[in-house]
Design a protein around this motif. Structure first.
Motif, PDB file in Angstrom:
ATOM      1  N   SER A 111       2.617   6.162 -13.206  1.00 63.37           N
ATOM      2  CA  SER A 111       2.155   6.548 -11.863  1.00 63.37           C
ATOM      3  C   SER A 111       2.792   7.868 -11.459  1.00 63.37           C
ATOM      4  O   SER A 111       3.241   8.048 -10.330  1.00 63.37           O
ATOM      5  CB  SER A 111       2.427   5.452 -10.834  1.00 63.37           C
ATOM      6  N   ASP A 167       8.650   2.553  -9.481  1.00 69.79           N
ATOM      7  CA  ASP A 167       7.801   1.407  -9.787  1.00 69.79           C
ATOM      8  C   ASP A 167       8.317   0.657 -11.012  1.00 69.79           C
ATOM      9  O   ASP A 167       8.243  -0.576 -11.074  1.00 69.79           O
ATOM     10  CB  ASP A 167       6.363   1.868 -10.021  1.00 69.79           C
ATOM     11  N   SER A 201       5.121   0.051  -2.446  1.00 69.70           N
ATOM     12  CA  SER A 201       4.268   1.061  -3.066  1.00 69.70           C
ATOM     13  C   SER A 201       2.881   1.007  -2.440  1.00 69.70           C
ATOM     14  O   SER A 201       2.397  -0.070  -2.080  1.00 69.70           O
ATOM     15  CB  SER A 201       4.179   0.861  -4.578  1.00 69.70           C
ATOM     16  N   THR A 202       2.271   2.171  -2.320  1.00 70.87           N
ATOM     17  CA  THR A 202       0.938   2.289  -1.735  1.00 70.87           C
ATOM     18  C   THR A 202       0.165   3.388  -2.436  1.00 70.87           C
ATOM     19  O   THR A 202       0.729   4.177  -3.207  1.00 70.87           O
ATOM     20  CB  THR A 202       1.006   2.637  -0.232  1.00 70.87           C
ATOM     21  N   MET A 203      -1.121   3.462  -2.128  1.00 69.78           N
ATOM     22  CA  MET A 203      -1.963   4.567  -2.592  1.00 69.78           C
ATOM     23  C   MET A 203      -2.510   5.302  -1.372  1.00 69.78           C
ATOM     24  O   MET A 203      -2.885   4.683  -0.369  1.00 69.78           O
ATOM     25  CB  MET A 203      -3.131   4.053  -3.427  1.00 69.78           C
ATOM     26  N   ASP A 204      -2.553   6.620  -1.463  1.00 72.72           N
ATOM     27  CA  ASP A 204      -3.167   7.398  -0.390  1.00 72.72           C
ATOM     28  C   ASP A 204      -4.669   7.160  -0.356  1.00 72.72           C
ATOM     29  O   ASP A 204      -5.289   6.888  -1.388  1.00 72.72           O
ATOM     30  CB  ASP A 204      -2.899   8.893  -0.593  1.00 72.72           C
ATOM     31  N   ARG A 213      -8.728   8.189   0.116  1.00 70.49           N
ATOM     32  CA  ARG A 213      -9.538   9.272  -0.436  1.00 70.49           C
ATOM     33  C   ARG A 213      -9.427  10.515   0.440  1.00 70.49           C
ATOM     34  O   ARG A 213      -9.495  10.435   1.660  1.00 70.49           O
ATOM     35  CB  ARG A 213     -11.000   8.825  -0.517  1.00 70.49           C
ATOM     36  N   ARG A 218       6.630  10.318  -4.896  1.00 70.73           N
ATOM     37  CA  ARG A 218       5.172  10.372  -4.879  1.00 70.73           C
ATOM     38  C   ARG A 218       4.673  10.949  -6.188  1.00 70.73           C
ATOM     39  O   ARG A 218       5.351  11.738  -6.841  1.00 70.73           O
ATOM     40  CB  ARG A 218       4.682  11.251  -3.720  1.00 70.73           C
ATOM     41  N   GLY A 259      -2.056  10.404  -5.515  1.00 71.60           N
ATOM     42  CA  GLY A 259      -1.936   9.559  -4.333  1.00 71.60           C
ATOM     43  C   GLY A 259      -0.960   8.418  -4.427  1.00 71.60           C
ATOM     44  O   GLY A 259      -0.931   7.544  -3.548  1.00 71.60           O
ATOM     45  N   PHE A 260      -0.118   8.373  -5.472  1.00 82.37           N
ATOM     46  CA  PHE A 260       0.872   7.307  -5.603  1.00 82.37           C
ATOM     47  C   PHE A 260       2.025   7.524  -4.630  1.00 82.37           C
ATOM     48  O   PHE A 260       2.551   8.636  -4.509  1.00 82.37           O
ATOM     49  CB  PHE A 260       1.441   7.269  -7.021  1.00 82.37           C
ATOM     50  N   ASN A 261       2.470   6.456  -3.965  1.00 81.42           N
ATOM     51  CA  ASN A 261       3.649   6.484  -3.108  1.00 81.42           C
ATOM     52  C   ASN A 261       4.553   5.314  -3.463  1.00 81.42           C
ATOM     53  O   ASN A 261       4.078   4.200  -3.691  1.00 81.42           O
ATOM     54  CB  ASN A 261       3.262   6.336  -1.631  1.00 81.42           C
ATOM     55  N   SER A 262       5.844   5.571  -3.511  1.00 79.33           N
ATOM     56  CA  SER A 262       6.804   4.510  -3.809  1.00 79.33           C
ATOM     57  C   SER A 262       8.074   4.741  -3.009  1.00 79.33           C
ATOM     58  O   SER A 262       8.501   5.892  -2.809  1.00 79.33           O
ATOM     59  CB  SER A 262       7.108   4.474  -5.311  1.00 79.33           C
TER      60      SER A 262
END
Length: 404
Positions: A161, A168, A260-263, A265, A389, A393-396
Motif C-alpha cells: 500500500s 499496515d 487505515s482508510t482510503m481517500d 475518488r 500515506r 489514496g492509502f491512509n494509515s
C-alpha cells in the motif's frame, strides 16, 4: 483477542545512519542524508537528489551464496533483520519454527535486480538471464528471504500500500500475534534508486527537481515543491507482551492502536480519509487526543497534501495543540520503509524523553501546526502517533506508547 503486543528489537538502515544507534544520533543532530544520486548518473533526469545509504557493503554482513540471488533492497532487509533479532535478544534457532513469522511491506520489490536482468536479456540473450529473476524482483521477496534465512515457518506475507504499507504490515503482525504466533518480524525496507526505478518514481510527477539538498524536500514549508525519494527503513521484532516479559526482554513500547482508510475518488467532494484513520487509531488504542504527546507526520512535501494533513491533525487535536515532527526531512521519503523508521524514532523518543526535529523547513503560516524545528525538543513522551500515506489514496495511522 486483545493481547498487548510490544516491540523488543529494532534494525535500521537509513540514509543518515546505518544501524539504530547511528540513525538516532544523526537524527537528533539534524544530519541530512539527502544528496546527489551516486548509484547512477542522474544528469539526464529532471530529479537528481535522493536519500542514499552510504557505507553499506553487503559482503561484510551476508554469506556470499546469498548475494547472486538478492537485490540491494533484500540485502538491506536481511541485515536489518539480523540487527533487530540481535537487539531483541532472540536466537531463531532456539525457538519453534512455527512460532515465528514474517510480515513486511514493499512498494517496489527488487527493481535494480530486475533492471540488470532486462539489460542482460536484450544485450546478451535469454541464456544470460538469472533464474533468480523469478523472485528477486517480487514484492514479497524480503519476507521470503527473511523467513528462509531464519527458519521462520509461521504466518508470512507482504502488504503493498505504498507509503502506508509499513504501518499496515505492523498492524497485520499485531493481529497474527493476537492469534497466537509468538514473534513476528515486521516493518519494511525499500530501495529502488536505479534508472528503471527512477523512471517509475518520476511518473508520479511529485518528485522535487531542486538541486539543493537542504531545500529540495520541505514538508509544511511555504516553498514545498515535491518530495525526495530515499532508500532504507526499519525492521521491528513484535512479540506478545507477556511472553516478552517472561523471557526478560527489553521492551521499547506497545503497538497500541491502528487505523487505515482510503481517500474518496478525486472530484467527489468527500473529505479525505486521513482524519478518520487517526480517529480509528486513537479509538483502537483507547486513548483521547489529549493523551498523545507527539505526532510523526507523513509530510508529503506537496502543498495540497500538506494542507490535508495539517487540517486533519488540527481537527483532531486542535490548532497547534500537539508537537508535530517530520524526521524524514533528513532522509527523504522511503516509501514503505518510511513509517517503520518513524515508529523506531517514536520508540526512541519515548525511551529518551526527546522529540526529534524537522530540519530545513520554514513553516507555512497557513498550517496550524506546532512543528518541532531545527533542534530536538526535550519532552516526556509516553504516547506517539505515526501517520503514513501512499500514492493512490492509502491512509494509515498507528499509536505506540510506553509499556507499563
Amino acid at each position: 483477542m486483545t493481547a498487548s503486543v510490544v516491540v523488543t528489537g529494532l534494525g535500521i538502515a537509513s540514509p543518515n545512519g546505518l544501524g539504530a544507534k547511528d540513525y538516532w544520533s544523526a537524527t537528533l543532530g539534524g544530519k541530512n542524508g539527502i544528496g546527489r544520486i551516486t548509484r547512477f548518473d542522474p544528469s539526464s533526469y529532471p530529479a537528481r537528489l535522493a536519500g542514499e545509504i552510504p557505507g553499506f557493503v553487503a559482503e561484510d554482513h551476508l554469506p556470499s551464496r546469498i548475494l547472486p540471488q538478492t537485490d540491494r533492497v533484500t540485502r538491506l532487509a536481511l541485515v536489518a533483520t539480523d540487527w533487530a533479532l540481535q537487539d531483541a535478544g532472540v536466537d531463531p534457532e532456539k525457538m519453534s519454527e512455527f512460532d515465528m513469522g514474517v510480515i513486511t511491506a514493499s512498494a517496489a520489490g527488487g527493481f535494480e535486480f530486475g533492471q540488470g536482468e532486462l539489460q542482460s536479456l536484450w544485450s546478451r540473450g535469454s541464456q544470460y538471464v538469472s533464474a533468480y529473476q523469478s523472485f528477486a524482483w517480487f514484492y514479497a521477496v524480503n519476507s521470503g528471504q527473511i523467513s528462509i534465512r531464519n527458519g521462520m515457518k509461521g504466518p508470512a506475507g507482504v502488504v503493498v500500500s505504498d507509503g502506508a504499507g509499513g504501518l499496515d504490515a505492523v498492524a497485520h503482525a499485531r493481529r497474527q500475534i493476537r492469534k497466537g504466533t509468538a514473534l513476528i518480524v515486521t516493518g519494511a525496507v525499500d530501495a529502488s534508486i536505479c534508472p528503471w526505478g527512477w523512471v517509475a518514481q518520476l511518473s508520479t510527477g511529485k518528485l522535487s527537481t531542486s538541486d539543493e539538498p537542504a531545500r529540495a524536500y520541505l514538508p509544511f514549508d511555504r516553498d514545498a515543491r515535491g518530495y525526495v525519494p530515499g532508500e532504507g527503513g526499519a525492521i521491528l521484532i513484535a512479540e506478545d507482551a507477556d511472553a516478552a516479559r517472561a523471557r526478560g526482554a527489553r521492551i521499547y513500547g506497545e503497538i497500541a492502536g491502528h487505523g487505515s482508510t482510503m481517500d474518496p475518488r478525486p472530484g467527489s467532494g468527500r473529505e479525505p480519509g486521513l482524519r478518520k484513520a487517526i480517529e480509528l487509531a486513537l479509538a483502537d488504542a483507547g486513548v483521547d487526543s489529549g493523551d498523545v504527546d507527539v505526532v510523526f507526520a507523513d509530510g508529503a512535501g506537496d502543498p495540497a497534501l500538506d494542507r490535508i494533513e495539517a487540517e486533519a491533525i488540527s481537527a483532531v487535536f486542535g490548532a497547534r495543540a500537539v508537537p508535530v515532527t517530520v524526521p524524514k526531512s533528513m532522509t527523504g521519503r522511503l516509501y514503505s520503509g518510511a513509517a517503520p523508521l518513524d515508529l523506531a524514532a517514536a520508540f526512541f523518543a519515548i525511551r529518551d524523553g526527546v522529540i526529534p526535529p524537522t530540519v530545513h523547513v520554514d513553516p507555512c503560516p497557513d498550517y496550524p501546526l506546532d512543528l518541532v524545528l531545527g533542534q530536538p525538543r526535550p519532552a516526556p513522551v509516553r504516547t506517539a502517533l505515526v501517520l503514513a500515506r501512499g500514492n493512490g489514496g492509502f491512509n494509515s495511522a498507528m499509536v505506540v506508547r510506553a509499556a507499563d
